[in-house]
Motif scaffolding. Structure first.
Motif, mmCIF file in Angstrom:
data_model
loop_
_atom_site.group_PDB
_atom_site.id
_atom_site.type_symbol
_atom_site.label_atom_id
_atom_site.label_comp_id
_atom_site.label_asym_id
_atom_site.label_seq_id
_atom_site.Cartn_x
_atom_site.Cartn_y
_atom_site.Cartn_z
ATOM 1 N N GLU A 49 -16.509 -13.654 -11.348
ATOM 2 C CA GLU A 49 -16.187 -14.233 -10.043
ATOM 3 C C GLU A 49 -17.140 -13.747 -8.955
ATOM 4 O O GLU A 49 -17.475 -14.495 -8.050
ATOM 5 C CB GLU A 49 -14.744 -13.883 -9.652
ATOM 6 C CG GLU A 49 -13.703 -14.571 -10.503
ATOM 7 C CD GLU A 49 -13.652 -16.071 -10.260
ATOM 8 O OE1 GLU A 49 -13.774 -16.491 -9.094
ATOM 9 O OE2 GLU A 49 -13.502 -16.817 -11.245
ATOM 10 N N THR A 50 -17.537 -12.477 -9.056
ATOM 11 C CA THR A 50 -18.394 -11.903 -8.020
ATOM 12 C C THR A 50 -19.605 -11.210 -8.645
ATOM 13 O O THR A 50 -19.590 -10.833 -9.826
ATOM 14 C CB THR A 50 -17.637 -10.858 -7.174
ATOM 15 O OG1 THR A 50 -17.305 -9.745 -8.009
ATOM 16 C CG2 THR A 50 -16.370 -11.448 -6.564
ATOM 17 N N LYS A 51 -20.599 -11.034 -7.819
ATOM 18 C CA LYS A 51 -21.797 -10.315 -8.250
ATOM 19 C C LYS A 51 -21.447 -8.854 -8.568
ATOM 20 O O LYS A 51 -22.012 -8.252 -9.476
ATOM 21 C CB LYS A 51 -22.855 -10.397 -7.153
ATOM 22 C CG LYS A 51 -24.214 -9.955 -7.563
ATOM 23 C CD LYS A 51 -25.216 -10.229 -6.455
ATOM 24 C CE LYS A 51 -26.616 -9.841 -6.872
ATOM 25 N NZ LYS A 51 -27.590 -10.135 -5.812
ATOM 26 N N ALA A 52 -20.488 -8.306 -7.832
ATOM 27 C CA ALA A 52 -20.068 -6.920 -8.060
ATOM 28 C C ALA A 52 -19.463 -6.753 -9.453
ATOM 29 O O ALA A 52 -19.743 -5.762 -10.141
ATOM 30 C CB ALA A 52 -19.070 -6.492 -6.982
ATOM 31 N N GLU A 53 -18.642 -7.713 -9.876
ATOM 32 C CA GLU A 53 -18.053 -7.650 -11.225
ATOM 33 C C GLU A 53 -19.139 -7.715 -12.295
ATOM 34 O O GLU A 53 -19.086 -6.983 -13.286
ATOM 35 C CB GLU A 53 -17.068 -8.788 -11.430
ATOM 36 C CG GLU A 53 -15.791 -8.663 -10.633
ATOM 37 C CD GLU A 53 -14.902 -9.876 -10.786
ATOM 38 O OE1 GLU A 53 -15.148 -10.715 -11.670
ATOM 39 O OE2 GLU A 53 -13.939 -9.984 -10.005
ATOM 40 N N ALA A 54 -20.113 -8.581 -12.085
ATOM 41 C CA ALA A 54 -21.221 -8.681 -13.035
ATOM 42 C C ALA A 54 -22.012 -7.381 -13.055
ATOM 43 O O ALA A 54 -22.463 -6.932 -14.117
ATOM 44 C CB ALA A 54 -22.123 -9.853 -12.666
ATOM 45 N N GLY A 55 -22.155 -6.760 -11.906
ATOM 46 C CA GLY A 55 -22.862 -5.482 -11.822
ATOM 47 C C GLY A 55 -22.162 -4.391 -12.610
ATOM 48 O O GLY A 55 -22.814 -3.547 -13.241
ATOM 49 N N LEU A 56 -20.839 -4.406 -12.606
ATOM 50 C CA LEU A 56 -20.086 -3.427 -13.396
ATOM 51 C C LEU A 56 -20.360 -3.609 -14.888
ATOM 52 O O LEU A 56 -20.521 -2.635 -15.625
ATOM 53 C CB LEU A 56 -18.591 -3.542 -13.110
ATOM 54 C CG LEU A 56 -18.131 -3.099 -11.720
ATOM 55 C CD1 LEU A 56 -16.650 -3.416 -11.522
ATOM 56 C CD2 LEU A 56 -18.399 -1.622 -11.512
ATOM 57 N N MET A 57 -20.434 -4.864 -15.329
ATOM 58 C CA MET A 57 -20.748 -5.129 -16.737
ATOM 59 C C MET A 57 -22.165 -4.669 -17.050
ATOM 60 O O MET A 57 -22.425 -4.090 -18.108
ATOM 61 C CB MET A 57 -20.589 -6.612 -17.059
ATOM 62 C CG MET A 57 -20.977 -6.969 -18.491
ATOM 63 S SD MET A 57 -20.097 -6.048 -19.785
ATOM 64 C CE MET A 57 -18.461 -6.773 -19.655
ATOM 65 N N LEU A 58 -23.068 -4.913 -16.140
ATOM 66 C CA LEU A 58 -24.455 -4.488 -16.335
ATOM 67 C C LEU A 58 -24.529 -2.972 -16.474
ATOM 68 O O LEU A 58 -25.257 -2.453 -17.330
ATOM 69 C CB LEU A 58 -25.311 -4.981 -15.169
ATOM 70 C CG LEU A 58 -26.808 -4.911 -15.311
ATOM 71 C CD1 LEU A 58 -27.304 -5.637 -16.542
ATOM 72 C CD2 LEU A 58 -27.465 -5.493 -14.068
ATOM 73 N N ASN A 59 -23.758 -2.250 -15.681
ATOM 74 C CA ASN A 59 -23.709 -0.786 -15.786
ATOM 75 C C ASN A 59 -23.164 -0.345 -17.142
ATOM 76 O O ASN A 59 -23.676 0.596 -17.750
ATOM 77 C CB ASN A 59 -22.860 -0.188 -14.666
ATOM 78 C CG ASN A 59 -23.515 -0.285 -13.318
ATOM 79 O OD1 ASN A 59 -24.731 -0.460 -13.217
ATOM 80 N ND2 ASN A 59 -22.720 -0.216 -12.275
ATOM 81 N N ARG A 60 -22.122 -1.027 -17.608
ATOM 82 C CA ARG A 60 -21.541 -0.700 -18.922
ATOM 83 C C ARG A 60 -22.559 -0.928 -20.036
ATOM 84 O O ARG A 60 -22.716 -0.104 -20.939
ATOM 85 C CB ARG A 60 -20.304 -1.553 -19.156
ATOM 86 C CG ARG A 60 -19.624 -1.290 -20.467
ATOM 87 C CD ARG A 60 -18.374 -2.122 -20.633
ATOM 88 N NE ARG A 60 -17.982 -2.126 -22.040
ATOM 89 C CZ ARG A 60 -17.281 -3.065 -22.623
ATOM 90 N NH1 ARG A 60 -16.847 -4.090 -21.929
ATOM 91 N NH2 ARG A 60 -16.994 -2.996 -23.897
ATOM 92 N N PHE A 69 -29.861 -8.587 -17.339
ATOM 93 C CA PHE A 69 -30.061 -8.946 -15.934
ATOM 94 C C PHE A 69 -29.071 -10.033 -15.554
ATOM 95 O O PHE A 69 -28.549 -10.745 -16.414
ATOM 96 C CB PHE A 69 -31.507 -9.374 -15.666
ATOM 97 C CG PHE A 69 -31.979 -10.541 -16.485
ATOM 98 C CD1 PHE A 69 -31.845 -11.830 -16.027
ATOM 99 C CD2 PHE A 69 -32.548 -10.328 -17.737
ATOM 100 C CE1 PHE A 69 -32.288 -12.911 -16.786
ATOM 101 C CE2 PHE A 69 -32.990 -11.394 -18.505
ATOM 102 C CZ PHE A 69 -32.851 -12.685 -18.027
ATOM 103 N N LEU A 70 -28.785 -10.112 -14.262
ATOM 104 C CA LEU A 70 -27.832 -11.081 -13.775
ATOM 105 C C LEU A 70 -28.441 -12.469 -13.725
ATOM 106 O O LEU A 70 -29.594 -12.626 -13.355
ATOM 107 C CB LEU A 70 -27.355 -10.678 -12.372
ATOM 108 C CG LEU A 70 -26.715 -9.299 -12.230
ATOM 109 C CD1 LEU A 70 -26.281 -9.082 -10.791
ATOM 110 C CD2 LEU A 70 -25.532 -9.133 -13.159
ATOM 111 N N VAL A 71 -27.647 -13.463 -14.111
ATOM 112 C CA VAL A 71 -28.059 -14.861 -14.014
ATOM 113 C C VAL A 71 -26.948 -15.649 -13.350
ATOM 114 O O VAL A 71 -25.760 -15.355 -13.532
ATOM 115 C CB VAL A 71 -28.401 -15.475 -15.395
ATOM 116 C CG1 VAL A 71 -29.614 -14.833 -15.991
ATOM 117 C CG2 VAL A 71 -27.226 -15.402 -16.345
#
Length: 73
Positions: A49-60, A69-71
């Motif tokens: 839903e948000t870029k922040a949520e995707a960032g958490l997955m990227l950190n994991r 990387f985010l798309v």
């Protein structure tokens, strides 16, 4: 979403999917055809839903030594 790979063969894509699933992720494969008619299979995780949520997955993923990387979908 987070993209973790892009490969030219479906077998290569399936191999990556299996490895990620064994690590507890829920990856999926998309197919892209480039301008020169070359097919690439992209391996992605999530529909956030948000870029922040995707960032958490990227950190994991980074903690598991998986680069991504985010798309925007």
């Amino acid at each position: 979403a987070v993209q973790v790979a892009a490969v030219k063969t479906i077998d290569g894509a399936d191999e990556i999917l299996l490895k990620l699933r064994k690590l507890g992720y829920s990856p999926y494969r998309t197919k892209g055809i480039l301008f020169n008619n070359v097919t690439w299979y992209r391996i992605r995780i999530g529909n956030f839903e948000t870029k922040a949520e995707a960032g958490l997955m990227l950190n994991r993923l980074t903690k598991d030594r998986i680069h991504g990387f985010l798309v925007k979908q």
